[in-house]
Design a protein around this motif. Sequence first.
Motif, short mmCIF file in Angstrom:
data_model
loop_
_atom_site.label_atom_id
_atom_site.label_comp_id
_atom_site.label_asym_id
_atom_site.label_seq_id
_atom_site.Cartn_x
_atom_site.Cartn_y
_atom_site.Cartn_z
N ARG A 66 0.82 -1.21 0.00
CA ARG A 66 0.00 0.00 0.00
C ARG A 66 0.86 1.27 0.00
NH1 ARG A 66 -2.42 -3.47 3.52
NH2 ARG A 66 -1.82 -2.35 5.42
N VAL A 67 1.99 1.22 -0.68
CA VAL A 67 2.86 2.39 -0.76
C VAL A 67 2.39 3.31 -1.88
CG1 VAL A 67 5.21 3.22 -1.16
CG2 VAL A 67 4.84 1.11 0.14
N SER A 68 2.19 4.58 -1.56
CA SER A 68 1.78 5.58 -2.54
C SER A 68 2.98 6.03 -3.38
CB SER A 68 1.18 6.80 -1.83
OG SER A 68 0.02 6.44 -1.11
N PRO A 69 2.72 6.68 -4.52
CA PRO A 69 3.84 7.21 -5.31
C PRO A 69 4.74 8.17 -4.53
CG PRO A 69 1.84 7.16 -6.62
CD PRO A 69 1.44 6.78 -5.24
N ASP A 70 4.16 8.95 -3.61
CA ASP A 70 4.94 9.72 -2.65
C ASP A 70 4.65 9.12 -1.28
OD1 ASP A 70 6.29 11.78 -4.17
OD2 ASP A 70 4.30 12.61 -4.56
N PRO A 71 5.51 8.21 -0.78
CA PRO A 71 5.15 7.48 0.43
C PRO A 71 4.91 8.39 1.63
CG PRO A 71 7.46 7.15 -0.16
CD PRO A 71 6.83 7.85 -1.30
N ARG A 72 3.91 8.05 2.38
CA ARG A 72 3.49 8.85 3.53
C ARG A 72 3.93 8.20 4.83
NH1 ARG A 72 -2.75 10.07 1.52
NH2 ARG A 72 -2.16 11.12 -0.44
N ALA A 73 4.14 9.05 5.82
CA ALA A 73 4.56 8.55 7.13
C ALA A 73 3.53 7.58 7.69
CB ALA A 73 4.78 9.73 8.08
N SER A 74 2.25 7.85 7.45
CA SER A 74 1.20 6.95 7.97
C SER A 74 1.31 5.57 7.34
CB SER A 74 -0.18 7.56 7.70
OG SER A 74 -0.37 7.78 6.32
N GLU A 75 1.67 5.50 6.07
CA GLU A 75 1.85 4.20 5.41
C GLU A 75 3.03 3.45 6.01
OE1 GLU A 75 0.14 5.90 1.13
OE2 GLU A 75 2.28 5.53 1.41
N VAL A 76 4.10 4.18 6.27
CA VAL A 76 5.27 3.55 6.89
C VAL A 76 4.89 2.99 8.25
CG1 VAL A 76 7.58 3.98 7.83
CG2 VAL A 76 6.91 4.99 5.64
N ASP A 77 4.13 3.74 9.03
CA ASP A 77 3.71 3.26 10.35
C ASP A 77 2.83 2.00 10.24
OD1 ASP A 77 5.07 5.29 11.64
OD2 ASP A 77 3.32 6.60 11.80
N GLU A 78 1.96 1.95 9.22
CA GLU A 78 1.16 0.75 9.00
C GLU A 78 2.05 -0.45 8.70
OE1 GLU A 78 -1.95 1.07 6.11
OE2 GLU A 78 -2.37 3.16 6.65
N ALA A 79 3.06 -0.23 7.87
CA ALA A 79 3.98 -1.32 7.51
C ALA A 79 4.80 -1.76 8.72
CB ALA A 79 4.89 -0.88 6.37
N VAL A 80 5.20 -0.82 9.55
CA VAL A 80 5.95 -1.17 10.76
C VAL A 80 5.08 -2.04 11.67
CG1 VAL A 80 6.90 -0.24 12.90
CG2 VAL A 80 7.52 0.80 10.71
N ALA A 81 3.81 -1.67 11.82
CA ALA A 81 2.90 -2.46 12.65
C ALA A 81 2.77 -3.88 12.11
CB ALA A 81 1.54 -1.78 12.72
N LEU A 82 2.66 -4.01 10.79
CA LEU A 82 2.58 -5.35 10.19
C LEU A 82 3.87 -6.13 10.43
CD1 LEU A 82 1.14 -7.45 8.42
CD2 LEU A 82 2.06 -6.26 6.41
N ALA A 83 5.01 -5.47 10.29
CA ALA A 83 6.29 -6.14 10.51
C ALA A 83 6.40 -6.64 11.95
CB ALA A 83 7.44 -5.19 10.18
N ARG A 84 5.96 -5.83 12.89
CA ARG A 84 6.00 -6.27 14.30
C ARG A 84 5.08 -7.47 14.53
NH1 ARG A 84 8.94 -2.60 17.05
NH2 ARG A 84 8.82 -0.38 16.49
#
Length: 373
Positions: A66-84
């Motif tokens: 779910r990475v946007s063409p200009d990645p957003r901090a909120s997307e990174v946080d979602e991915a971090v939560a999934l990684a954890r």
Amino acid sequence: MRFDFHLPTAIHFGRGRLADLGALTGPLGRAALVVCGRSSARRTGVLDAALASLSAAGVRTAVFDRVSPDPRASEVDEAVALARAEGSDVVVGLGGGSALDAAKAVAVGLRHGPCGPLVGRTLEPVADPVPVVAVPTTAGSGAEVTKGAIITDTGRDLKAGIRGADLFPRVALVDPRALTPLPPEVAAESGFDALAHAIEGYVARKSSPLTRLHALEALRVLGTALPAFTAGDRSEPVLDSLALAALHGGVSVANASTCLPHRVQQAMGAVPGVRISHGRGLAAVYPAWLARAHPHARERLDHVAELLGGPDVRSAVLGLMSAIGVHAPLKAHGFTEEDLVVVAGSVVGNVDNDPIPDAGDELVREVLAESFG
């Protein structure tokens, strides 16, 4: 003569090397979070091939797509939560510069916390950084070998870099065949970014004999390979040339850093109502910047013009921009004159690296005004 040059990333380059992803990732971790964009990696089959290679090597995977063409901090946080939640101990970035930047931001987010406050900062190294394997599927950003990630913090309307040694990927896996399905317009946008890296890595104040060597290697091929690719040539020599040029450009700016055009383009993220790709944003301001930079880097920019086959550097770059279809002013992208004030006030980062002395607010306003259209 005195300079520093640091590149801790192991580079694996070659046609068909995507099949080696599992073997290269396995020693770094046994559970990978694969970070990619919303559609292209699946549509082209690159994601399936990557997952198959990881599975064959015994690496468990989870996918954040779910990475946007200009990645957003909120997307990174979602991915971090999934990684954890998945217990991921290695991050695989798969895609263009946005996906790779997001992957690098996820890795540091696992150690430094929420992404938003990290945007615009240079991070101190940690003892146990999460390793990143970067697999580019475009030829432009060079993010597979750089120590930064450009992320947009929508809460602050700030598009800027997270930087630091821990942002360097541990492994860069560059397979030129991954470029084959790239649409011409995306190839043009990402390819202009590669050109900008080569030019800026050549003239930046922090440039060195080594960064200039890499920049020149990129410039030697981009003037012919990029128009050929956007015109439909998918031959293996062209694919190899483009992938290698992007890699050279990334290595160059990883150590020399970039100049004013990159700072200005990133500031365009402060205008949320306008969506412009990084490459097209750079192209819009490049002619105005080159005209002002030339007196201060005459010999090197004349060499750039020679390599690109033009009578002068501005004409050479304009000719290439027209050939690949990225020549459009800011007005054509939807910016207003009022937006230019916002962009000018949002420029952050080191502008002292530019060859133009005292590259401050007045220069930024001049470049934006001339680039408006």
